[in-house]
Design a protein around this motif. Structure first.
Motif, PDB file in Angstrom:
ATOM      1  N   ARG A  85       0.893  -1.257  -0.042  1.00 53.96           N
ATOM      2  CA  ARG A  85       0.020  -0.045   0.004  1.00 53.96           C
ATOM      3  C   ARG A  85       1.001   1.201   0.047  1.00 53.96           C
ATOM      4  N   ALA A  86       2.160   1.168   0.752  1.00 57.34           N
ATOM      5  CA  ALA A  86       2.720   2.458   0.699  1.00 57.34           C
ATOM      6  C   ALA A  86       3.657   2.582  -0.529  1.00 57.34           C
ATOM      7  N   ALA A  87       3.825   1.523  -1.314  1.00 61.78           N
ATOM      8  CA  ALA A  87       4.566   1.811  -2.404  1.00 61.78           C
ATOM      9  C   ALA A  87       3.645   2.226  -3.618  1.00 61.78           C
ATOM     10  N   ARG A  88       2.194   1.887  -3.699  1.00 60.72           N
ATOM     11  CA  ARG A  88       1.252   2.241  -4.577  1.00 60.72           C
ATOM     12  C   ARG A  88       0.971   3.943  -4.341  1.00 60.72           C
ATOM     13  N   SER A  89       0.888   4.206  -3.011  1.00 62.76           N
ATOM     14  CA  SER A  89       0.589   5.400  -2.445  1.00 62.76           C
ATOM     15  C   SER A  89       1.583   6.664  -2.881  1.00 62.76           C
ATOM     16  N   ILE A  90       2.804   6.105  -2.152  1.00 58.31           N
ATOM     17  CA  ILE A  90       4.020   6.944  -2.537  1.00 58.31           C
ATOM     18  C   ILE A  90       4.903   6.933  -3.598  1.00 58.31           C
ATOM     19  N   GLN A 141      20.885   2.248   0.033  1.00 57.69           N
ATOM     20  CA  GLN A 141      21.303   3.496  -0.596  1.00 57.69           C
ATOM     21  C   GLN A 141      19.978   4.491  -0.640  1.00 57.69           C
ATOM     22  N   ALA A 142      18.952   4.219  -0.387  1.00 53.96           N
ATOM     23  CA  ALA A 142      17.926   5.179  -0.271  1.00 53.96           C
ATOM     24  C   ALA A 142      17.409   5.813   1.142  1.00 53.96           C
ATOM     25  N   TRP A 143      17.619   5.022   2.107  1.00 55.08           N
ATOM     26  CA  TRP A 143      17.341   5.441   3.336  1.00 55.08           C
ATOM     27  C   TRP A 143      18.012   6.886   3.508  1.00 55.08           C
ATOM     28  N   SER A 144      19.038   7.336   3.187  1.00 61.12           N
ATOM     29  CA  SER A 144      19.800   8.659   3.565  1.00 61.12           C
ATOM     30  C   SER A 144      19.742   9.343   2.102  1.00 61.12           C
ATOM     31  N   ASN A 145      20.091   8.422   0.942  1.00 54.52           N
ATOM     32  CA  ASN A 145      20.581   9.168  -0.114  1.00 54.52           C
ATOM     33  C   ASN A 145      19.525   9.220  -1.339  1.00 54.52           C
ATOM     34  N   GLY A 146      18.267   8.631  -0.932  1.00 56.79           N
ATOM     35  CA  GLY A 146      17.301   8.193  -2.025  1.00 56.79           C
ATOM     36  C   GLY A 146      16.801   9.645  -2.197  1.00 56.79           C
ATOM     37  N   ASN A 147      15.731   9.792  -3.399  1.00 57.49           N
ATOM     38  CA  ASN A 147      14.958  10.769  -3.469  1.00 57.49           C
ATOM     39  C   ASN A 147      13.807  11.040  -2.408  1.00 57.49           C
ATOM     40  N   PRO A 148      13.585  12.390  -2.420  1.00 51.75           N
ATOM     41  CA  PRO A 148      12.226  12.322  -1.287  1.00 51.75           C
ATOM     42  C   PRO A 148      11.050  11.324  -1.129  1.00 51.75           C
ATOM     43  N   SER A 149      10.687  10.721  -2.252  1.00 48.80           N
ATOM     44  CA  SER A 149       9.559   9.724  -2.304  1.00 48.80           C
ATOM     45  C   SER A 149      10.038   8.375  -1.701  1.00 48.80           C
ATOM     46  N   GLU A 150      11.391   8.021  -1.908  1.00 47.12           N
ATOM     47  CA  GLU A 150      12.031   6.826  -1.523  1.00 47.12           C
ATOM     48  C   GLU A 150      12.287   6.967  -0.120  1.00 47.12           C
ATOM     49  N   ARG A 151      12.966   7.942   0.250  1.00 45.49           N
ATOM     50  CA  ARG A 151      13.125   8.152   1.642  1.00 45.49           C
ATOM     51  C   ARG A 151      11.927   8.039   2.632  1.00 45.49           C
ATOM     52  N   GLU A 152      10.804   8.734   2.244  1.00 46.19           N
ATOM     53  CA  GLU A 152       9.408   8.609   2.685  1.00 46.19           C
ATOM     54  C   GLU A 152       8.960   7.136   2.691  1.00 46.19           C
ATOM     55  N   PHE A 153       9.110   6.783   1.762  1.00 47.67           N
ATOM     56  CA  PHE A 153       8.618   5.111   1.575  1.00 47.67           C
ATOM     57  C   PHE A 153       9.238   4.223   2.560  1.00 47.67           C
ATOM     58  N   LEU A 154      10.794   4.458   2.620  1.00 47.55           N
ATOM     59  CA  LEU A 154      11.332   3.427   3.661  1.00 47.55           C
ATOM     60  C   LEU A 154      10.942   3.917   5.290  1.00 47.55           C
ATOM     61  N   VAL A 156       8.085   5.137   6.154  1.00 46.88           N
ATOM     62  CA  VAL A 156       6.758   4.517   6.245  1.00 46.88           C
ATOM     63  C   VAL A 156       6.643   2.906   6.604  1.00 46.88           C
ATOM     64  N   VAL A 157       7.474   2.238   5.715  1.00 44.93           N
ATOM     65  CA  VAL A 157       7.152   0.865   5.956  1.00 44.93           C
ATOM     66  C   VAL A 157       8.158   0.361   7.064  1.00 44.93           C
ATOM     67  N   HIS A 158       9.002   1.234   7.499  1.00 43.04           N
ATOM     68  CA  HIS A 158       9.781   0.956   8.811  1.00 43.04           C
ATOM     69  C   HIS A 158       8.557   1.434  10.030  1.00 43.04           C
ATOM     70  N   ALA A 159       7.937   2.391  10.019  1.00 45.19           N
ATOM     71  CA  ALA A 159       6.876   2.414  10.971  1.00 45.19           C
ATOM     72  C   ALA A 159       5.930   1.744  11.092  1.00 45.19           C
ATOM     73  N   SER A 160       5.425   1.107   9.953  1.00 44.27           N
ATOM     74  CA  SER A 160       4.517   0.026   9.789  1.00 44.27           C
ATOM     75  C   SER A 160       4.913  -1.142  10.346  1.00 44.27           C
ATOM     76  N   ALA A 161       6.164  -1.501  10.114  1.00 38.68           N
ATOM     77  CA  ALA A 161       6.681  -2.627  10.547  1.00 38.68           C
ATOM     78  C   ALA A 161       6.620  -2.594  12.242  1.00 38.68           C
ATOM     79  N   CYS A 162       6.934  -1.746  12.785  1.00 38.01           N
ATOM     80  CA  CYS A 162       6.992  -1.607  14.436  1.00 38.01           C
ATOM     81  C   CYS A 162       5.663  -1.637  14.866  1.00 38.01           C
TER      82      CYS A 162
END
Length: 192
Positions: A85-90, A141-154, A156-162
């Protein structure tokens, strides 16, 4: 005459877990219990071969071994309702594959003498995601250096895992987790 092979007979609790995993439409095979010594075992585990996204699209899995059934259940729900869902949305594309560094591994927690949750197949290390449109989002690669959408996606999925796993460790926890999300079963919530 050869001795009869023992028949795998899951307990009531294991059957309930397997039933829940089946209801998630995950593709899996129950595995026999194995004890390797030294605190390492694979008890009540499954071999996941595929999960399903929000629209029942198949999500492939890379490099995953035996996983404790309760962790597999959490992983299936997270993949469908958190990651896809996060991938589709973000990112505007569904997930095609979740890449991992594996699950079962008879080893200690880095820098300690305590057995890791991996030693009992109670953890999965997720390293990246491949989208249906071909893009690959790497935690490293994307946690710190990805584009804004990639960083937001990661994030969101990290928070979802929690919300689904007992322990979730990511790149901000320590150097040993800079390239993956450690998703671990258990009751005590710890999210970093």
């Amino acid at each position: 005459m050869r001795p009869a092979q023992p028949v795998y007979a899951p307990s009531a609790q294991e059957r309930q877990c397997l039933s829940q995993l089946g209801a998630s439409e995950a593709s899996f095979t129950p595995l026999p219990d194995k004890f390797y010594g030294g605190g390492c075992s694979t008890v009540n585990t499954v071999q996941l071969s595929a999960l399903y996204g929000d629209d029942s699209r198949t999500l492939g899995l890379a490099n995953i071994g035996p996983v404790a059934c309760p962790v597999a259940n959490s992983f299936a729900g997270w993949a469908r309702y958190g990651v896809d869902r996060a991938a589709r949305s973000i990112l505007g594309s569904p997930i095609a594959r979740i890449e991992t560094f594996g699950s079962y591994n008879c080893r200690n927690v880095a820098g300690s003498s305590r057995r890791s949750a991996h030693a009992t197949a109670n953890a999965i290390d997720v390293s990246g995601f491949v989208l249906a449109d071909g893009r690959r989002i790497s935690v490293k690669q994307a946690w710190s250096n990805g584009n804004p959408s990639e960083r937001e996606f990661l994030r969101v999925v990290h928070a979802s895992a929690c919300k689904r796993f007992g322990t979730v460790l990511g790149p901000e926890y320590n150097e040993a987790h800079k390239d993956h999300f450690h998703l671990e079963g258990g009751e005590r919530p710890f999210c970093r």
